[in-house]
Motif scaffolding. Structure first.
Motif, mmCIF file in Angstrom:
data_model
loop_
_atom_site.group_PDB
_atom_site.id
_atom_site.type_symbol
_atom_site.label_atom_id
_atom_site.label_comp_id
_atom_site.label_asym_id
_atom_site.label_seq_id
_atom_site.Cartn_x
_atom_site.Cartn_y
_atom_site.Cartn_z
ATOM 1 N N ASP A 1 112.308 71.621 5.579
ATOM 2 C CA ASP A 1 111.826 70.630 4.619
ATOM 3 C C ASP A 1 110.867 71.273 3.615
ATOM 4 O O ASP A 1 110.977 71.041 2.413
ATOM 5 C CB ASP A 1 111.141 69.474 5.354
ATOM 6 N N SER B 1 109.271 56.895 6.578
ATOM 7 C CA SER B 1 108.423 58.079 6.463
ATOM 8 C C SER B 1 109.149 59.321 6.977
ATOM 9 O O SER B 1 109.531 59.384 8.153
ATOM 10 C CB SER B 1 107.143 57.884 7.266
ATOM 11 N N VAL B 2 109.314 60.305 6.103
ATOM 12 C CA VAL B 2 109.916 61.580 6.510
ATOM 13 C C VAL B 2 108.989 62.291 7.484
ATOM 14 O O VAL B 2 109.441 62.854 8.487
ATOM 15 C CB VAL B 2 110.231 62.462 5.285
ATOM 16 N N LEU C 1 114.115 60.065 3.212
ATOM 17 C CA LEU C 1 115.030 59.881 4.330
ATOM 18 C C LEU C 1 116.207 59.034 3.869
ATOM 19 O O LEU C 1 116.034 57.918 3.384
ATOM 20 C CB LEU C 1 114.318 59.220 5.515
ATOM 21 N N PRO D 1 110.486 64.758 -0.170
ATOM 22 C CA PRO D 1 111.609 64.394 0.688
ATOM 23 C C PRO D 1 111.775 62.881 0.779
ATOM 24 O O PRO D 1 110.809 62.132 0.703
ATOM 25 C CB PRO D 1 111.211 64.969 2.045
ATOM 26 N N ILE E 1 117.534 64.207 5.340
ATOM 27 C CA ILE E 1 116.368 64.338 4.474
ATOM 28 C C ILE E 1 116.841 64.963 3.171
ATOM 29 O O ILE E 1 117.362 66.081 3.161
ATOM 30 C CB ILE E 1 115.277 65.186 5.132
#
Length: 140
Positions: A34, A13-14, A47, A45, A53
């Motif tokens: 971001d 999870s970003v 990861l 995004p 990112i």
């Protein structure tokens, strides 16, 4: 030759990654970068590895035959500075670099210690130019 890159996209999870950044200024700035890259790219995004990112991606092949995949735009919120990846480099961006503010560059890396030192509108334009150049070089 197959892709041997160590940094690959993950399912992590970003939002969780960004929320865990300390101190708060670093977290807030990373969230701002971001949001800017999401707006420019229109891509969510992802990861890559443990701390990059990426927005969008492209496949490349070197003259040696080595292939790989990498984000079209990306950044890494490092402790000392944010690193923004503009994969086309900075050729043709001297006008924008002159207006950006306090930052340094590498081949395709823009190093920013704090966002208050730069003009975010100029950063957005640099990201738009980079996105367009990469889209022309590596059509989706």
């Amino acid at each position: 030759m197959a892709d041997t890159a160590k940094t690959l996209p993950t399912d992590a999870s970003v939002a969780d990654f960004l929320a865990a950044l300390e101190p708060a200024r670093r977290r807030d700035e990373a969230q701002a970068i971001d949001a800017l890259l999401q707006h420019v790219s229109g891509c969510p995004p992802v990861l890559w590895g443990s701390n990059i990112i990426g927005h969008g991606q492209y496949d490349y092949t070197y003259a040696s035959g080595r292939t790989g995949t990498w984000p079209r735009l990306g950044f890494s919120p490092r402790k000392a500075q944010h690193v923004v990846y503009l994969m086309d480099g900075f050729d043709g961006q001297a006008d924008l670099l002159a207006r950006l503010g306090k930052a340094t560059t590498g081949v395709s890396c823009l190093y920013v210690k704090k966002l208050a030192d730069i003009d975010m509108d100029v950063l957005a334009e640099m990201a738009r130019r980079s996105w367009a150049i990469m889209a022309a070089r590596y059509p989706m």
